[in-house]
Write a protein that holds these residues in place. Structure first.
Motif, PDB file in Angstrom:
ATOM      1  N   UNK A 115      47.804  52.250  35.042  1.00 26.88           N
ATOM      2  CA  UNK A 115      48.589  51.886  36.224  1.00 26.88           C
ATOM      3  C   UNK A 115      48.282  50.432  36.606  1.00 26.88           C
ATOM      4  N   UNK A 116      49.293  49.591  36.781  1.00 25.02           N
ATOM      5  CA  UNK A 116      49.061  48.152  36.961  1.00 25.02           C
ATOM      6  C   UNK A 116      48.167  47.783  38.135  1.00 25.02           C
ATOM      7  N   UNK A 117      48.250  48.503  39.260  1.00 22.17           N
ATOM      8  CA  UNK A 117      47.465  48.111  40.439  1.00 22.17           C
ATOM      9  C   UNK A 117      46.086  48.770  40.470  1.00 22.17           C
ATOM     10  N   UNK A 118      45.706  49.455  39.391  1.00 21.28           N
ATOM     11  CA  UNK A 118      44.385  50.070  39.329  1.00 21.28           C
ATOM     12  C   UNK A 118      43.304  49.008  39.129  1.00 21.28           C
ATOM     13  N   UNK A 119      42.138  49.135  39.790  1.00 18.83           N
ATOM     14  CA  UNK A 119      41.049  48.184  39.556  1.00 18.83           C
ATOM     15  C   UNK A 119      40.605  48.142  38.098  1.00 18.83           C
ATOM     16  N   UNK A 120      40.608  49.294  37.429  1.00 14.84           N
ATOM     17  CA  UNK A 120      40.214  49.320  36.016  1.00 14.84           C
ATOM     18  C   UNK A 120      41.205  48.551  35.161  1.00 14.84           C
ATOM     19  N   UNK A 121      42.485  48.746  35.406  1.00 15.31           N
ATOM     20  CA  UNK A 121      43.510  48.024  34.658  1.00 15.31           C
ATOM     21  C   UNK A 121      43.375  46.522  34.848  1.00 15.31           C
ATOM     22  N   UNK A 122      43.171  46.108  36.091  1.00 15.04           N
ATOM     23  CA  UNK A 122      43.038  44.676  36.379  1.00 15.04           C
ATOM     24  C   UNK A 122      41.799  44.083  35.717  1.00 15.04           C
ATOM     25  N   UNK A 123      40.674  44.807  35.758  1.00 10.53           N
ATOM     26  CA  UNK A 123      39.433  44.288  35.184  1.00 10.53           C
ATOM     27  C   UNK A 123      39.513  44.199  33.666  1.00 10.53           C
ATOM     28  N   UNK A 124      40.068  45.226  33.029  1.00  7.02           N
ATOM     29  CA  UNK A 124      40.184  45.213  31.564  1.00  7.02           C
ATOM     30  C   UNK A 124      41.162  44.138  31.122  1.00  7.02           C
ATOM     31  N   UNK A 125      42.291  44.014  31.823  1.00  4.37           N
ATOM     32  CA  UNK A 125      43.258  42.967  31.477  1.00  4.37           C
ATOM     33  C   UNK A 125      42.636  41.583  31.608  1.00  4.37           C
ATOM     34  N   UNK A 126      41.800  41.397  32.608  1.00  2.00           N
ATOM     35  CA  UNK A 126      41.144  40.102  32.795  1.00  2.00           C
ATOM     36  C   UNK A 126      40.234  39.772  31.620  1.00  2.00           C
ATOM     37  N   UNK A 127      39.544  40.782  31.077  1.00  2.83           N
ATOM     38  CA  UNK A 127      38.687  40.543  29.912  1.00  2.83           C
ATOM     39  C   UNK A 127      39.519  40.199  28.678  1.00  2.83           C
ATOM     40  N   UNK A 128      40.605  40.920  28.483  1.00  4.17           N
ATOM     41  CA  UNK A 128      41.466  40.651  27.329  1.00  4.17           C
ATOM     42  C   UNK A 128      42.068  39.253  27.428  1.00  4.17           C
ATOM     43  N   UNK A 129      42.486  38.874  28.628  1.00  6.95           N
ATOM     44  CA  UNK A 129      43.024  37.522  28.839  1.00  6.95           C
ATOM     45  C   UNK A 129      41.945  36.472  28.623  1.00  6.95           C
ATOM     46  N   UNK A 130      40.729  36.747  29.084  1.00  8.91           N
ATOM     47  CA  UNK A 130      39.624  35.807  28.897  1.00  8.91           C
ATOM     48  C   UNK A 130      39.300  35.610  27.427  1.00  8.91           C
ATOM     49  N   UNK A 131      39.483  36.660  26.617  1.00 11.18           N
ATOM     50  CA  UNK A 131      39.240  36.516  25.186  1.00 11.18           C
ATOM     51  C   UNK A 131      40.200  35.509  24.559  1.00 11.18           C
ATOM     52  N   UNK A 132      41.415  35.412  25.109  1.00 12.36           N
ATOM     53  CA  UNK A 132      42.393  34.466  24.571  1.00 12.36           C
ATOM     54  C   UNK A 132      42.203  33.064  25.129  1.00 12.36           C
ATOM     55  N   UNK A 133      41.853  32.979  26.409  1.00 13.87           N
ATOM     56  CA  UNK A 133      41.787  31.667  27.066  1.00 13.87           C
ATOM     57  C   UNK A 133      40.374  31.101  27.143  1.00 13.87           C
ATOM     58  N   UNK A 134      39.375  31.965  27.129  1.00 15.86           N
ATOM     59  CA  UNK A 134      38.005  31.511  27.308  1.00 15.86           C
ATOM     60  C   UNK A 134      37.594  31.357  28.757  1.00 15.86           C
ATOM     61  N   UNK A 135      38.481  31.670  29.693  1.00 17.02           N
ATOM     62  CA  UNK A 135      38.187  31.546  31.125  1.00 17.02           C
ATOM     63  C   UNK A 135      37.788  32.923  31.667  1.00 17.02           C
ATOM     64  N   UNK A 136      36.504  33.093  31.898  1.00 18.64           N
ATOM     65  CA  UNK A 136      35.954  34.400  32.266  1.00 18.64           C
ATOM     66  C   UNK A 136      35.798  34.482  33.780  1.00 18.64           C
ATOM     67  N   UNK A 137      36.260  35.584  34.349  1.00 17.00           N
ATOM     68  CA  UNK A 137      36.086  35.847  35.784  1.00 17.00           C
ATOM     69  C   UNK A 137      35.429  37.214  35.952  1.00 17.00           C
ATOM     70  N   UNK A 138      34.364  37.265  36.713  1.00 14.62           N
ATOM     71  CA  UNK A 138      33.680  38.531  36.981  1.00 14.62           C
ATOM     72  C   UNK A 138      34.490  39.307  38.018  1.00 14.62           C
ATOM     73  N   UNK A 139      34.822  40.584  37.759  1.00 20.37           N
ATOM     74  CA  UNK A 139      35.713  41.340  38.657  1.00 20.37           C
ATOM     75  C   UNK A 139      34.995  41.913  39.883  1.00 20.37           C
ATOM     76  N   UNK A 140      34.536  41.031  40.752  1.00 17.09           N
ATOM     77  CA  UNK A 140      33.797  41.496  41.932  1.00 17.09           C
ATOM     78  C   UNK A 140      34.677  42.322  42.861  1.00 17.09           C
ATOM     79  N   UNK A 141      35.914  41.882  43.085  1.00 17.44           N
ATOM     80  CA  UNK A 141      36.803  42.617  43.998  1.00 17.44           C
ATOM     81  C   UNK A 141      37.076  44.015  43.457  1.00 17.44           C
ATOM     82  N   UNK A 142      37.379  44.114  42.167  1.00 17.43           N
ATOM     83  CA  UNK A 142      37.642  45.413  41.550  1.00 17.43           C
ATOM     84  C   UNK A 142      36.414  46.320  41.617  1.00 17.43           C
ATOM     85  N   UNK A 143      35.239  45.720  41.457  1.00 18.70           N
ATOM     86  CA  UNK A 143      34.007  46.498  41.513  1.00 18.70           C
ATOM     87  C   UNK A 143      33.778  47.069  42.913  1.00 18.70           C
ATOM     88  N   UNK A 144      33.938  46.241  43.927  1.00 22.66           N
ATOM     89  CA  UNK A 144      33.758  46.716  45.301  1.00 22.66           C
ATOM     90  C   UNK A 144      34.788  47.780  45.662  1.00 22.66           C
TER      91      UNK A 144
END
Length: 227
Positions: free
Chosen positions: A176-205
């Motif tokens: 589901x697109x608005x799920x914290x898990x979906x957002x965090x995993x997508x961010x990692x996959x995007x970071x693998x392509x771009x090299x720009x890593x963001x720690x998912x603090x909001x999703x974790x909280x």
């Protein structure tokens, strides 16, 4: 609180002695072997591993809730109360899944190659990549335990439907697109392509808050509904 801690240790021991931890662990290991190859970029492997953790964590909840024989559970409920007993089982599943998450991050770090994909815009540091991967794994574990709590007793009293319900909720939490898990995993996959890593603090909280609310609600329901 001390009593809940003792019940958590008790359910962890039951989970280990009953070997209920083994099927989800073997399934998780098999999926990692299939999906990750030695030398793959670290960030992509961490994203895949975190996603697999979500249904496996829901499975651990099932194992923790069913590891104890009904007669023994009835005695324990009579002594400690159904709310504390249920919380202890959920916390035991959460603990087991978190240990698996830490082991997964360490194993992927060991077998991975570069941090990001070839051609990434920047070369992120290993430390930040590991922090982002571990945080994403914890997000998936929290939501997996949440799915397991909603897909088993006392919410779902018909036990044959517990496993498909919990796994179905886990998959929904991942896709589901608005799920914290979906957002965090997508961010990692995007970071693998771009090299720009963001720690998912909001999703974790947000995941911590969701599990706290749902876990408390399910435990309270266990105190009112006969299982």
């Amino acid at each position: 609180m001390r009593q809940v801690g003792a019940l958590t240790r008790y359910h962890l021991e039951l989970l280990l002695r009953s070997h209920a931890w083994l099927p989800p662990f073997l399934a998780f290991t098999l999926l990692l072997v299939i999906g990750v190859t030695a030398g793959d970029p670290l960030l992509g492997g961490l994203g895949y591993g975190a996603g697999v953790l979500l249904p496996v964590s829901a499975w651990y909840v099932r194992g923790a809730l069913t590891a104890e024989p009904p007669a023994s559970r009835a005695c324990l409920v009579a002594v400690a109360g159904p709310v504390r007993v249920h919380l202890g089982a959920l916390l035991a599943a959460l603990t087991a899944a978190l240990v698996l998450a830490v082991g997964q991050v360490a194993a992927l770090w060991w077998v991975s190659g570069a941090v990001a994909n070839p051609g990434a815009q920047r070369d992120p540091g290993v430390g930040r990549a590991l922090l982002a991967g571990l945080s994403t794994s914890v997000v998936c574990v929290l939501l997996g335990v949440l799915a397991g709590a909603l897909g088993n007793r006392p919410v779902l009293v018909r036990s044959p439907y517990g496993i498909p319900a919990a796994l179905g909720l886990a998959v929904l939490a991942l896709v589901v697109p608005f799920s914290p898990a979906n957002a965090a995993v997508r961010a990692l996959v995007t970071a693998a392509r771009t090299g720009q890593v963001a720690v998912p603090w909001v999703e974790l909280l947000l995941s911590v808050a969701l599990l706290a609310v749902v876990g408390a609600g399910v435990a309270a329901l266990a105190g009112r509904r006969a299982e």
